[in-house]
Design an enzyme around this catalytic site. Structure first.
Site, PDB file in Angstrom:
ATOM      1  N   CYS A 107      33.697  41.597  47.134  1.00 56.14           N
ATOM      2  CA  CYS A 107      34.183  41.110  45.836  1.00 56.14           C
ATOM      3  C   CYS A 107      33.501  41.933  44.749  1.00 56.14           C
ATOM      4  O   CYS A 107      32.265  41.978  44.698  1.00 56.14           O
ATOM      5  CB  CYS A 107      33.815  39.634  45.696  1.00 56.14           C
ATOM      6  SG  CYS A 107      34.136  38.935  44.067  1.00 56.14           S
ATOM      7  N   CYS A 117      39.144  45.120  42.118  1.00 52.49           N
ATOM      8  CA  CYS A 117      39.108  43.720  42.551  1.00 52.49           C
ATOM      9  C   CYS A 117      39.701  43.738  43.944  1.00 52.49           C
ATOM     10  O   CYS A 117      40.771  44.346  44.156  1.00 52.49           O
ATOM     11  CB  CYS A 117      39.950  42.844  41.627  1.00 52.49           C
ATOM     12  SG  CYS A 117      40.192  41.161  42.273  1.00 52.49           S
TER      13      CYS A 117
HETATM   14  N1  DGL Z   1      38.109  39.336  44.681  1.00 50.96           N
HETATM   15  C1  DGL Z   1      37.316  39.263  43.500  1.00 50.96           C
HETATM   16  C2  DGL Z   1      36.892  40.669  43.051  1.00 50.96           C
HETATM   17  O1  DGL Z   1      36.906  41.605  43.839  1.00 50.96           O
HETATM   18  C3  DGL Z   1      37.825  38.546  42.280  1.00 50.96           C
HETATM   19  C4  DGL Z   1      38.569  37.293  42.278  1.00 50.96           C
HETATM   20  C5  DGL Z   1      38.037  36.228  41.328  1.00 50.96           C
HETATM   21  O2  DGL Z   1      38.264  36.275  40.100  1.00 50.96           O
HETATM   22  O3  DGL Z   1      37.385  35.340  41.864  1.00 50.96           O
HETATM   23  O4  DGL Z   1      36.512  40.854  41.940  1.00 50.96           O
END
Ligand code: DGL
Length: 269
Positions: free
Chosen positions: A80, A194
């Site tokens: 993430c 993301c």
């Molecule tokens: N998957 C997360 C990232 O890579 C973001 C998603 C969220 O806002 O929780 O930033």
């Protein structure tokens, strides 16, 4: 040497706020097909992108501490960008296992762009990080980096995993917003900062047009995990598990999508 070998059944832990980290898991499977995996999604905290730095750091460090204590992974990956750009150092300070983070792919993007105009799409929290400023200053100082927060695309990525139609309107709004920025018509490289966004690459490609290339960290992260666990043995004693911080009937909608990534058991953490 053999004393350094972890128990072959010890899992690799992947962590995200939702299903975005599956894009990292897909790459990891190609390199380490027999590695036992536990995928943990903090869906009770989703989305991270609209939270403060303090909230995200406390949540991620606390959860990874508890997950590690309970599951004894050999390595944890924060799959993430939001959590990594904010909490990676804090997590590394408290945990003794190797922690692999997710870094917005500005360096490869700077090497790929021909026009010198790069777009970076992430969450609101990610795009304001000093971490991103430092990557830009170090690798793309002579380029134009246009940043956009696209929280709607996180929802769209979650919808994809539930097998629902993707909101193409949300994708088009993000692309239009970038194209409208000064220099935006020259964008030829897009950093998907993301982990949810590679799930939408076909829709993004359709909206940007064929001259634009995409770059994200999943392959590099998988290579890093493979290198850090190089020489270690793996044995899968049970099905790979997806853990969620919030359960309930809504999770059922993810079952098929998770199974397509080899996560055939769903549990509450
Ligand atoms: N998957 C997360 C990232 O890579 C973001 C998603 C969220 O806002 O929780 O930033």
């Amino acid at each position: 040497m053999t004393t350094d070998q972890p128990d072959p059944a010890k899992p690799i832990l992947l962590f995200d706020s939702g299903v975005g980290g599956l894009t990292v898991l897909a790459e990891l499977r190609k390199l380490l097909p027999s590695a036992p995996i536990i995928y943990a999604a903090d869906n009770a905290g989703l989305p991270y992108g609209d939270k403060s730095e303090a909230q995200i750091a406390a949540r991620v460090a606390g959860l990874l501490g508890r997950l590690t204590e309970r599951l004894h992974p050999r390595l944890a990956c924060i799959a993430c960008n939001t959590a990594s750009t904010i909490a990676l150092d804090a997590v590394r300070e408290v945990l003794e296992i190797p922690i692999v983070g997710t870094v917005p792919a500005i360096k490869p993007a700077a090497a790929m762009t021909r026009t010198g105009v790069i777009a970076l799409i992430g969450t609101e929290a990610t795009i304001r990080q000093g971490y991103v400023d430092r990557l830009e200053a170090r690798f793309a100082a002579d380029k134009t980096l246009l940043r956009l927060a696209a929280p709607e695309l996180v929802d769209a990525g979650e919808a994809r995993l539930r097998g629902e139609p993707v909101d193409q309107g949300a994708v088009v709004r993000a692309v239009d917003a970038l194209r409208a920025m000064p220099g935006g018509t020259d964008i030829d490289t897009v950093v998907l900062a993301c982990t949810h966004f590679p799930l939408l690459e076909p829709e993004l490609a359709a909206a940007f047009g064929s001259d634009v290339q995409f770059v994200h960290g999943a392959e590099g992260i998988a290579r890093r995990i493979a290198s850090l666990t190089g020489g270690q043995a793996f044995r899968r004693d049970h099905e790979d598990i997806a853990l969620f911080t919030s359960d309930g009937p809504a999770l059922e909608a993810y079952r098929k999508g998770l199974a397509s990534y080899g996560l055939t058991r769903i549990e509450k953490f």
